[in-house]
Design a protein around this motif. Structure first.
Motif, PDB file in Angstrom:
ATOM      1  N   ILE A  11      -1.185  46.419  43.058  1.00 52.33           N
ATOM      2  CA  ILE A  11      -2.362  46.714  43.883  1.00 52.33           C
ATOM      3  C   ILE A  11      -1.930  47.247  45.247  1.00 52.33           C
ATOM      4  CG2 ILE A  11      -4.347  45.686  45.050  1.00 52.33           C
ATOM      5  CD1 ILE A  11      -4.545  43.769  42.594  1.00 52.33           C
ATOM      6  N   ALA A  63      -7.415  50.366  41.922  1.00 49.82           N
ATOM      7  CA  ALA A  63      -7.000  51.729  42.263  1.00 49.82           C
ATOM      8  C   ALA A  63      -8.198  52.668  42.287  1.00 49.82           C
ATOM      9  CB  ALA A  63      -5.943  52.227  41.266  1.00 49.82           C
ATOM     10  N   ALA A 116      -0.824  50.785  44.904  1.00 53.00           N
ATOM     11  CA  ALA A 116      -1.973  51.696  44.814  1.00 53.00           C
ATOM     12  C   ALA A 116      -2.545  51.961  46.205  1.00 53.00           C
ATOM     13  CB  ALA A 116      -3.043  51.113  43.891  1.00 53.00           C
TER      14      ALA A 116
END
Length: 190
Positions: free
Chosen positions: A72, A44, A75
């Motif tokens: 992920i 991030a 993000a």
């Protein structure tokens, strides 16, 4: 990552996801949780600082790795970074149809993403989540290790068979089956 062609065409920034110890495969540990939280925070942070043109991710579609990769991907969505997801396994539609919390997580990961799979016939496995316009294929490929050698028919007959095993070295992935089959062939003089 080491490809000269890719490095010439792109400014690559890598956040390595691997590094899981083999002892912890397939089970939850507190250590794995802390490592995963750290990884997601590093990813991030890299997304926030770099604002890349896209993120390339080879997500797991099940288990603890799926949760990590979904975080992920979330993000990336948060920072409006397009996702390119390279799938290396089957079973997504089956898991997606199970519904519940997984369905929401699969949508988080795949909605709006470009998806790469190994073969056009595998589109059915992601069709519930990915429009065909966002689907493409890239076959696995390796350089022929025999390239440049005498390509004559006799040389090919005398050369030992070349076997490529492309998977994790785990019993459920067929490594032991491959060894047993190879032993049978050798015993038969093949």
């Amino acid at each position: 990552v080491r490809s000269k062609a890719l490095n010439a065409a792109f400014d690559l920034r890598v956040v390595a996801i691997s590094g899981a110890d083999l002892e912890g495969l397939g089970r939850f540990t507190v250590r794995k949780l802390f490592k995963t939280v750290g990884l997601v925070l590093r990813a991030a942070g890299a997304l926030a600082r770099s604002r890349p043109a896209f993120i390339y991710l080879t997500p797991s579609i099940d288990g603890f790795g799926f949760l990590r990769d979904t975080a992920i991907a979330a993000a990336a969505r948060l920072f409006r970074v397009p996702r390119v997801l390279h799938i290396h396994m089957r079973g997504l539609n089956e898991r997606y149809r199970q519904g519940g919390w997984r369905r929401a997580l699969y949508r988080t990961m795949f909605e709006g993403a470009t998806v790469i799979h190994l073969d056009p016939s595998l589109y059915d496995d992601v069709s519930a989540l990915v429009p065909h316009a966002n689907f493409c294929t890239v076959s696995n490929g390796l350089a022929d290790p025999r390239a440049g050698r005498d390509a004559g028919e006799n040389a090919a007959r005398e050369a030992p068979p070349l076997i490529l095993y492309l998977s994790n070295l785990q019993e459920e992935k067929g490594a032991c089956d491959l060894l047993a089959a190879s032993n049978l062939l050798r015993a038969r003089g093949v």
